[in-house]
Write a protein that holds these residues in place. Structure first.
Motif, PDB file in Angstrom:
ATOM      1  N   GLU A 148      12.578   0.753 -10.491  1.00  0.00           N
ATOM      2  CA  GLU A 148      13.542  -0.242 -10.008  1.00  0.00           C
ATOM      3  C   GLU A 148      13.533  -0.317  -8.485  1.00  0.00           C
ATOM      4  O   GLU A 148      13.656  -1.409  -7.907  1.00  0.00           O
ATOM      5  N   ILE A 149      13.385   0.818  -7.818  1.00  0.00           N
ATOM      6  CA  ILE A 149      13.280   0.821  -6.360  1.00  0.00           C
ATOM      7  C   ILE A 149      12.025   0.082  -5.921  1.00  0.00           C
ATOM      8  O   ILE A 149      12.045  -0.696  -4.956  1.00  0.00           O
ATOM      9  N   CYS A 150      10.921   0.321  -6.621  1.00  0.00           N
ATOM     10  CA  CYS A 150       9.668  -0.371  -6.289  1.00  0.00           C
ATOM     11  C   CYS A 150       9.834  -1.877  -6.415  1.00  0.00           C
ATOM     12  O   CYS A 150       9.344  -2.640  -5.572  1.00  0.00           O
ATOM     13  N   LYS A 151      10.551  -2.327  -7.436  1.00  0.00           N
ATOM     14  CA  LYS A 151      10.783  -3.751  -7.631  1.00  0.00           C
ATOM     15  C   LYS A 151      11.618  -4.334  -6.492  1.00  0.00           C
ATOM     16  O   LYS A 151      11.377  -5.455  -6.030  1.00  0.00           O
ATOM     17  N   GLN A 152      12.574  -3.570  -6.006  1.00  0.00           N
ATOM     18  CA  GLN A 152      13.444  -4.028  -4.926  1.00  0.00           C
ATOM     19  C   GLN A 152      12.717  -4.078  -3.582  1.00  0.00           C
ATOM     20  O   GLN A 152      12.933  -5.001  -2.783  1.00  0.00           O
ATOM     21  N   GLU A 153      11.869  -3.075  -3.327  1.00  0.00           N
ATOM     22  CA  GLU A 153      11.260  -2.928  -2.008  1.00  0.00           C
ATOM     23  C   GLU A 153       9.849  -3.498  -1.895  1.00  0.00           C
ATOM     24  O   GLU A 153       9.301  -3.582  -0.800  1.00  0.00           O
ATOM     25  N   GLY A 154       9.252  -3.855  -3.015  1.00  0.00           N
ATOM     26  CA  GLY A 154       7.887  -4.361  -2.983  1.00  0.00           C
ATOM     27  C   GLY A 154       6.842  -3.268  -2.898  1.00  0.00           C
ATOM     28  O   GLY A 154       5.681  -3.530  -2.545  1.00  0.00           O
TER      29      GLY A 154
ATOM     30  N   ARG B  83       0.818  -1.214   0.000  1.00  0.00           N
ATOM     31  CA  ARG B  83       0.000   0.000   0.000  1.00  0.00           C
ATOM     32  C   ARG B  83       0.855   1.268   0.000  1.00  0.00           C
ATOM     33  O   ARG B  83       0.355   2.363   0.225  1.00  0.00           O
ATOM     34  N   VAL B  84       2.153   1.070  -0.253  1.00  0.00           N
ATOM     35  CA  VAL B  84       3.087   2.193  -0.367  1.00  0.00           C
ATOM     36  C   VAL B  84       3.348   2.456  -1.841  1.00  0.00           C
ATOM     37  O   VAL B  84       3.694   1.538  -2.590  1.00  0.00           O
ATOM     38  N   LEU B  85       3.172   3.697  -2.256  1.00  0.00           N
ATOM     39  CA  LEU B  85       3.380   4.065  -3.650  1.00  0.00           C
ATOM     40  C   LEU B  85       4.449   5.140  -3.749  1.00  0.00           C
ATOM     41  O   LEU B  85       4.455   6.087  -2.959  1.00  0.00           O
ATOM     42  N   LEU B  86       5.336   4.986  -4.710  1.00  0.00           N
ATOM     43  CA  LEU B  86       6.357   5.987  -4.986  1.00  0.00           C
ATOM     44  C   LEU B  86       5.997   6.684  -6.298  1.00  0.00           C
ATOM     45  O   LEU B  86       5.714   6.027  -7.306  1.00  0.00           O
ATOM     46  N   MET B  87       6.022   8.000  -6.268  1.00  0.00           N
ATOM     47  CA  MET B  87       5.601   8.805  -7.411  1.00  0.00           C
ATOM     48  C   MET B  87       6.665   9.847  -7.723  1.00  0.00           C
ATOM     49  O   MET B  87       7.137  10.540  -6.813  1.00  0.00           O
ATOM     50  N   PRO B  88       7.067   9.973  -8.974  1.00  0.00           N
ATOM     51  CA  PRO B  88       8.092  10.963  -9.301  1.00  0.00           C
ATOM     52  C   PRO B  88       7.590  12.387  -9.102  1.00  0.00           C
ATOM     53  O   PRO B  88       6.448  12.704  -9.439  1.00  0.00           O
ATOM     54  N   GLU B  89       8.469  13.221  -8.554  1.00  0.00           N
ATOM     55  CA  GLU B  89       8.149  14.645  -8.422  1.00  0.00           C
ATOM     56  C   GLU B  89       8.392  15.334  -9.751  1.00  0.00           C
ATOM     57  O   GLU B  89       9.347  15.032 -10.454  1.00  0.00           O
ATOM     58  N   GLY B  90       7.504  16.272 -10.094  1.00  0.00           N
ATOM     59  CA  GLY B  90       7.701  17.032 -11.316  1.00  0.00           C
ATOM     60  C   GLY B  90       6.406  17.312 -12.035  1.00  0.00           C
ATOM     61  O   GLY B  90       5.395  16.617 -11.848  1.00  0.00           O
ATOM     62  N   THR B  91       6.431  18.338 -12.869  1.00  0.00           N
ATOM     63  CA  THR B  91       5.267  18.697 -13.682  1.00  0.00           C
ATOM     64  C   THR B  91       5.635  18.748 -15.167  1.00  0.00           C
ATOM     65  O   THR B  91       4.838  19.206 -15.981  1.00  0.00           O
TER      66      THR B  91
END
Length: 227
Positions: A203-209, A181-189
């Protein structure tokens, strides 16, 4: 209630990305993120004062199945509890977008929590006059724990640099949050910036689940209001 805008679009972020939804954007925020993409709700809040009945009427025009109450920080808006309680009988799936610094007993199906890491602190903007207050308020562990404990949730983090990950992992552990239930989203517009950051964040998401969250509204419409 001071409302910045009400519009119909698709959800651009989180676990429900791509879902057609009505957005109710409240105006006013207790934080001042350096990279805030809705400054008209925080740094210079604007909008119109609408009665609850008028808000509901405008939402109903779109005949939606999903509604997102966002901001600014909707949890500080007067009548936020009454608004969510009034939306429920309309048969809508309700998402609340919050930084997780304030608790209100709202009625929702998904609590979308976006804790602000140190990359959000406005050290330079407006001479840094908001930096100390922002840093003091941006993480409220007690509020985050209460929200996670009482609601179906997602934890959505804005990531600008790989160094942000240590701070994110520490908070996830302290909250005992479900990594799924943790999501990583790139900063930027800027779509090009988002694409570049997405490649290593995935790649970080793949490593950390963790899950990866796009910013579909930026990719589709650019950085503008009402989308």
């Amino acid at each position: 209630m001071k409302i910045s805008e009400i519009f119909y679009s698709i959800q651009g972020e989180g676990m429900l990305a791509g879902t057609p939804s009505v957005f109710i954007r409240t105006s006013g925020c207790n934080l001042r993120c350096a990279w805030c993409d809705t400054p008209y709700t925080s740094w210079a809040p604007e909008g119109e004062d609408l009665a609850l009945e008028e808000i509901l009427a405008r939402v109903a025009r779109y005949r939606p199945h999903y509604v997102v109450v966002t901001g600014g920080e909707p949890m500080i808006a007067p009548e936020i509890v009454q608004l969510t309680e009034a939306l429920r009988p309309m048969g809508l799936h309700i998402t609340i977008e919050t930084a997780g610094t304030v608790f209100a007993p709202v009625d929702c199906h998904l609590m979308s929590i976006s804790p602000k890491t140190s990359n959000s602190t406005p050290h330079e903007r407006e001479g840094g006059r908001w930096a100390a207050q922002h840093d003091r308020l941006r993480i409220r562990l007690d509020v985050l724990q209460r929200l996670i404990g009482q609601y179906e949730y997602q934890l959505k983090f804005v990531v600008a640099e790989e160094e942000d990950l240590a701070e994110i992992k520490d908070l996830v552990v302290r909250l005992r949050a479900n990594p799924q239930r943790v999501l990583l989203m790139p900063e930027g517009t800027d779509p090009a910036v988002l694409q570049d950051r997405a490649l290593w964040i995935v790649e970080i998401c793949k490593q950390e689940g963790y899950r990866f969250s796009p910013r579909l509204h930026i990719e589709l419409y650019g950085n503008r209001r009402g989308v």
